[in-house]
Design an enzyme around this catalytic site. Structure first.
Site, PDB file in Angstrom:
ATOM      1  N   HIS A   1      18.260 -29.445   2.227  1.00  0.00           N
ATOM      2  CA  HIS A   1      18.023 -28.256   3.057  1.00  0.00           C
ATOM      3  C   HIS A   1      17.791 -28.696   4.494  1.00  0.00           C
ATOM      4  O   HIS A   1      17.901 -29.879   4.832  1.00  0.00           O
ATOM      5  CB  HIS A   1      16.897 -27.392   2.484  1.00  0.00           C
ATOM      6  CG  HIS A   1      15.539 -28.046   2.443  1.00  0.00           C
ATOM      7  ND1 HIS A   1      14.877 -28.478   3.571  1.00  0.00           N
ATOM      8  CD2 HIS A   1      14.713 -28.338   1.402  1.00  0.00           C
ATOM      9  CE1 HIS A   1      13.719 -28.993   3.251  1.00  0.00           C
ATOM     10  NE2 HIS A   1      13.598 -28.935   1.928  1.00  0.00           N
TER      11      HIS A   1
ATOM     12  N   LYS B   1       6.188 -24.053   5.880  1.00  0.00           N
ATOM     13  CA  LYS B   1       7.135 -25.159   5.802  1.00  0.00           C
ATOM     14  C   LYS B   1       8.295 -24.768   4.882  1.00  0.00           C
ATOM     15  O   LYS B   1       8.060 -24.283   3.772  1.00  0.00           O
ATOM     16  CB  LYS B   1       6.420 -26.381   5.221  1.00  0.00           C
ATOM     17  CG  LYS B   1       7.323 -27.575   5.040  1.00  0.00           C
ATOM     18  CD  LYS B   1       6.636 -28.686   4.268  1.00  0.00           C
ATOM     19  CE  LYS B   1       7.593 -29.847   4.044  1.00  0.00           C
ATOM     20  NZ  LYS B   1       7.150 -30.779   3.023  1.00  0.00           N
TER      21      LYS B   1
ATOM     22  N   LYS C   1      11.414 -26.189  -1.209  1.00  0.00           N
ATOM     23  CA  LYS C   1      11.853 -25.583  -2.453  1.00  0.00           C
ATOM     24  C   LYS C   1      10.672 -24.938  -3.156  1.00  0.00           C
ATOM     25  O   LYS C   1      10.778 -23.842  -3.696  1.00  0.00           O
ATOM     26  CB  LYS C   1      12.462 -26.684  -3.331  1.00  0.00           C
ATOM     27  CG  LYS C   1      13.141 -26.154  -4.552  1.00  0.00           C
ATOM     28  CD  LYS C   1      13.853 -27.275  -5.284  1.00  0.00           C
ATOM     29  CE  LYS C   1      14.048 -26.911  -6.730  1.00  0.00           C
ATOM     30  NZ  LYS C   1      13.308 -27.781  -7.655  1.00  0.00           N
TER      31      LYS C   1
ATOM     32  N   CYS D   1      -2.456 -29.118  -5.895  1.00  0.00           N
ATOM     33  CA  CYS D   1      -2.068 -30.170  -4.948  1.00  0.00           C
ATOM     34  C   CYS D   1      -2.240 -29.651  -3.516  1.00  0.00           C
ATOM     35  O   CYS D   1      -1.778 -28.549  -3.204  1.00  0.00           O
ATOM     36  CB  CYS D   1      -0.606 -30.545  -5.203  1.00  0.00           C
ATOM     37  SG  CYS D   1       0.110 -31.480  -3.857  1.00  0.00           S
TER      38      CYS D   1
ATOM     39  N   CYS E   1       4.591 -34.717  -5.682  1.00  0.00           N
ATOM     40  CA  CYS E   1       4.578 -35.761  -4.645  1.00  0.00           C
ATOM     41  C   CYS E   1       4.256 -37.125  -5.242  1.00  0.00           C
ATOM     42  O   CYS E   1       4.061 -38.091  -4.514  1.00  0.00           O
ATOM     43  CB  CYS E   1       3.678 -35.405  -3.472  1.00  0.00           C
ATOM     44  SG  CYS E   1       2.095 -34.712  -3.846  1.00  0.00           S
TER      45      CYS E   1
ATOM     46  N   CYS F   1      -0.289 -35.166  -8.887  1.00  0.00           N
ATOM     47  CA  CYS F   1       0.713 -34.136  -8.608  1.00  0.00           C
ATOM     48  C   CYS F   1       2.092 -34.737  -8.848  1.00  0.00           C
ATOM     49  O   CYS F   1       2.489 -35.663  -8.129  1.00  0.00           O
ATOM     50  CB  CYS F   1       0.611 -33.637  -7.163  1.00  0.00           C
ATOM     51  SG  CYS F   1       2.032 -32.601  -6.730  1.00  0.00           S
TER      52      CYS F   1
ATOM     53  N   HIS G   1      15.809 -31.991   5.377  1.00  0.00           N
ATOM     54  CA  HIS G   1      16.485 -33.277   5.175  1.00  0.00           C
ATOM     55  C   HIS G   1      17.564 -33.478   6.239  1.00  0.00           C
ATOM     56  O   HIS G   1      17.739 -34.569   6.773  1.00  0.00           O
ATOM     57  CB  HIS G   1      17.126 -33.342   3.783  1.00  0.00           C
ATOM     58  CG  HIS G   1      16.219 -32.858   2.699  1.00  0.00           C
ATOM     59  ND1 HIS G   1      16.522 -31.788   1.910  1.00  0.00           N
ATOM     60  CD2 HIS G   1      14.997 -33.283   2.303  1.00  0.00           C
ATOM     61  CE1 HIS G   1      15.533 -31.575   1.049  1.00  0.00           C
ATOM     62  NE2 HIS G   1      14.588 -32.468   1.279  1.00  0.00           N
TER      63      HIS G   1
ATOM     64  N   HIS H   1       1.569 -29.295  -2.186  1.00  0.00           N
ATOM     65  CA  HIS H   1       2.512 -28.387  -2.846  1.00  0.00           C
ATOM     66  C   HIS H   1       1.885 -27.099  -3.362  1.00  0.00           C
ATOM     67  O   HIS H   1       2.598 -26.168  -3.722  1.00  0.00           O
ATOM     68  CB  HIS H   1       3.180 -29.086  -4.039  1.00  0.00           C
ATOM     69  CG  HIS H   1       4.116 -30.161  -3.603  1.00  0.00           C
ATOM     70  ND1 HIS H   1       3.718 -31.457  -3.411  1.00  0.00           N
ATOM     71  CD2 HIS H   1       5.427 -30.110  -3.296  1.00  0.00           C
ATOM     72  CE1 HIS H   1       4.751 -32.171  -3.022  1.00  0.00           C
ATOM     73  NE2 HIS H   1       5.796 -31.374  -2.932  1.00  0.00           N
TER      74      HIS H   1
END
Ligand code: MSP
Length: 645
Positions: free
Chosen positions: A18, A302, A305, A144, A129, A126, A21, A147
């Site tokens: 996405h 942020k 996904k 987490c 990560c 988690c 990246h 996340h």
């Protein structure tokens, strides 16, 4: 010629790429291209991180093998990097044998330094990560902190790395000059974290079949971060046969050139604490720079996904080509800070910077020159003139900014030059002379200056928009693509060479049509439809409203204007490179000193006007109560340039 080593993080293969990246990779590509043009020998590395519980789980959910999952996602990365014009020198996958050899090598080195021991590892884990957290680091309901997903309690026998031993050496490294962790604010965060005390780190997992087996410890797999970080050296040949280690020596072990890791701020700790500690233990040189950039946000969160607010670039690339996408990402994010993505912001940037500023300037100059000089560039150059000095200043600013990874600034220097070219043309009005049949040397010089200014802008754009830059260069008469940055020097536009008819480089996007037809913008389209149904009233569409750019600014200076009773001259910080100057009719109600330091709302895209001979580049908003202006302020302080929507 120096060497320059540059890496992106390697990307997980549990999901498709996405914007986040792509962003790091585009930044790295712009740096790599810029360094090559500056004469450096560059090694630009990217790749994929293919091991770990997360990827195994994704594959299992799909009923395929982890390797199949990796192969599938990696093919999307290959394709996207090709479509984005990424010029990496190598692409490393952690499932490759050469990478396994690198991991075995670094593990052996750390082992030889006696920095591993076996111990019991317990904590909240988690899987997203691949990290253990302490109780106080967790969010509500033991989620987490990164996340927001539930963590799980894990207790197992692991191999530990003596991270605590490297606390002081790491602090010395952070304090060394020039600071290896950038930007400085992030370096401070990392230092505070390390100063608060480092615990030894578990670097193996029990019973995780998808990873590199830990040498000498059956049933244990190398912790995915120790595995992944080693890609930076395995791709150079660490652990390979001696004869293959040329790159490793040249780009890393010799310590000669810069060794730069680009990372997002979420993975800084791994790169600025764990990785250098592993390297110190292994007796290998450290990177010279770890640069952490901010996040692309959508709806203030942020893009990720797990949040479910993914932005994929493919539809934009299909519609606009990759270069405008590259330009937008580099121009709209201040490198190091967060930035918001929206379709509107993209289309606005496209229309204003590319269609208008760049495209129109090129086509205007080309048309004039073709008309005046029989389809050719002008016959006479010009030595000293205002565009030459503007170009020299722009090039200086551009180079400093590119050297310091301030891409938005580098681009704004080039755009300032474009605007100087336009103002110059407006002041000289060469079209009048040409219309009257006069194409004498003064007209030739004016047009040549304009073309030369654009040529320099296009040369500076080569690292950012490689294709478009070449098209612009060809459009203004330079068909040989410059091989180095000496082409930024003034004076190279050739005389009397054929000038092809100007291509329409960036057809302007009609926002109404765009937002009502682009599938990605369904919500906006729907909103417009509703508004459209009521068009009989004097309401406007949201699209119309968004044509007005409103921003919050901080007043930095204010002064009376001689002989203008009602007007004040005001300087406002709008988060741009320079403060904006506004002229406002508030002098009878506000003293200049009352305004300084206040935050106000500014219409930022108004055409500049002169009031009593003073230029005003925007308008500040005020309520109007019986003709008395009442300034509008935000409810609490916000960064200058914050959009008002
Ligand atoms: N595999 C690890 C990195 C290992 S490096 C030895 C990883 N992969 S990732 O695919 O999750 O993320 C890779 C990079 O993408 C990180 O630098 C991360 O910061 C970046 N981005 C992911 N989402 C992002 C945004 N929304 N905005 C900008 N970049 C962010 O972490």
């Amino acid at each position: 010629m120096g060497t320059f080593y540059l890496s992106t993080p390697i990307y997980y293969v549990n999901a498709l790429p996405h914007i986040g990246h792509s962003y790091t990779t585009i930044v790295a590509d712009a740096i790599a291209r810029y360094r090559r043009l500056s004469g450096d020998k560059v090694f630009f590395l990217t790749g994929t991180d293919e091991h770990g519980q997360n990827i195994l789980q994704t594959a299992e959910e799909k009923g395929i093998s982890a390797q199949e999952q990796a192969d599938d996602v990696v093919s999307h990365y290959y394709e996207l990097w090709r479509d984005l014009g990424i010029s990496h020198d190598d692409f490393v996958r952690t499932t490759e044998p050469r990478h396994h050899a690198g991991v075995a090598d670094i593990v052996a080195r750390i082992d030889a330094a006696d920095d591993f021991y076996v111990g019991k590892h317990e904590g909240w884990y988690c899987p997203s990560c691949e990290t253990f957290y302490t109780e106080k680091e967790l969010g509500a309901d033991k989620t987490c902190p990164d996340h927001g997903r539930p963590t799980e309690w894990k207790s197992e026998e692991n191999i530990f790395f003596r991270l605590s031993k490297y606390q002081e050496p790491l602090l010395d490294w952070y304090r060394s000059s020039p600071g290896p962790v950038q930007p400085a604010t992030r370096s401070n965060e990392v230092m505070r974290f390390v100063e608060s005390g480092l615990r030894d780190l578990s670097v193996s997992r029990a019973g995780l079949p998808w990873g590199v087996p830990f040498p000498g410890h059956e049933g244990q797999t190398v912790y995915v971060w120790l595995d992944a970080l080693t890609n930076y050296l395995s791709a150079l040949g660490l652990g390979g046969a001696a004869g293959e280690a040329g790159l490793l020596e040249e780009y890393w072990l010799s310590g000669a050139g810069p060794r730069v890791h680009l990372v997002g701020k979420d993975i800084l700790r791994f790169h600025a604490v764990y990785w250098p500690a592993f390297l110190l233990s292994a007796g290998l040189p450290l990177p010279t720079t770890v640069w952490a950039h901010g996040w692309w946000l959508r709806d203030q969160r942020k893009v990720s996904k797990s949040v479910g607010n993914i932005v994929q670039l493919e539809p934009l690339i299909d519609r606009f080509g990759s270069d405008p996408v590259r330009y937008f990402l580099l121009r709209d994010m201040v490198f190091g800070q967060d930035a918001s993505f929206s379709d509107e912001a993209f289309v606005d940037r496209f229309n204003s910077d590319l269609a208008n500023d760049l495209g129109n300037t090129v086509s205007r100059l080309v048309k004039l020159s073709r008309t005046a000089y029989d389809g050719k560039t002008p016959p006479e150059a010009c030595g000293d003139n205002p565009i030459k000095s503007a170009a020299e200043e722009a090039v200086k600013g551009y180079r400093e900014a590119m050297d310091g990874f301030a891409f938005h600034k580098a681009l704004s220097h080039l755009w300032r030059l474009l605007s100087e070219v336009n103002q110059y043309l407006v002041a000289r009005e060469p079209w009048k002379s040409i219309g009257a049949g006069n194409t004498d040397s003064s007209v030739s010089r004016v047009l040549w200056n304009g073309l030369e200014g654009v040529r320099i802008v296009a040369t500076g754009l080569l690292p950012v928009m490689p294709q478009v830059a070449q098209e612009v260069l060809a459009a203004v008469g330079t068909t040989d693509v410059p091989s180095d940055l000496s082409a930024l020097e003034w004076g190279r536009t050739p005389l009397s060479v054929p000038l092809p008819e100007s291509p329409q480089l960036f057809p302007r996007v009609d926002k109404k049509v765009f937002f009502s037809t682009e599938p990605d913008s369904a919500a906006v389209a729907k909103q417009q439809k509703n508004v459209g149904e009521e068009e009989m009233t004097d309401e406007i569409t949201i699209d119309k409203f968004f044509e007005t750019q409103l921003k919050v600014g901080t007043v930095t200076a204010a002064a009376a204007i001689p002989k203008a009773k009602k007007l004040l001259k005001i300087a406002v910080d709008l988060g741009e490179d320079e403060d904006r100057q506004l002229v406002a009719g508030v002098a009878e109600h506000y003293d200049p000193e009352d305004l300084v330091g206040k935050q106000i709302v500014v219409v930022a895209n108004l055409k500049p006007v002169k009031l009593m001979g003073v230029e005003s580049r925007g308008m500040m908003l005020a309520g109007s109560a019986d003709g008395r202006p009442i300034l509008i302020h935000p409810d609490s302080a916000v960064p200058p340039g914050t959009p008002v929507k």
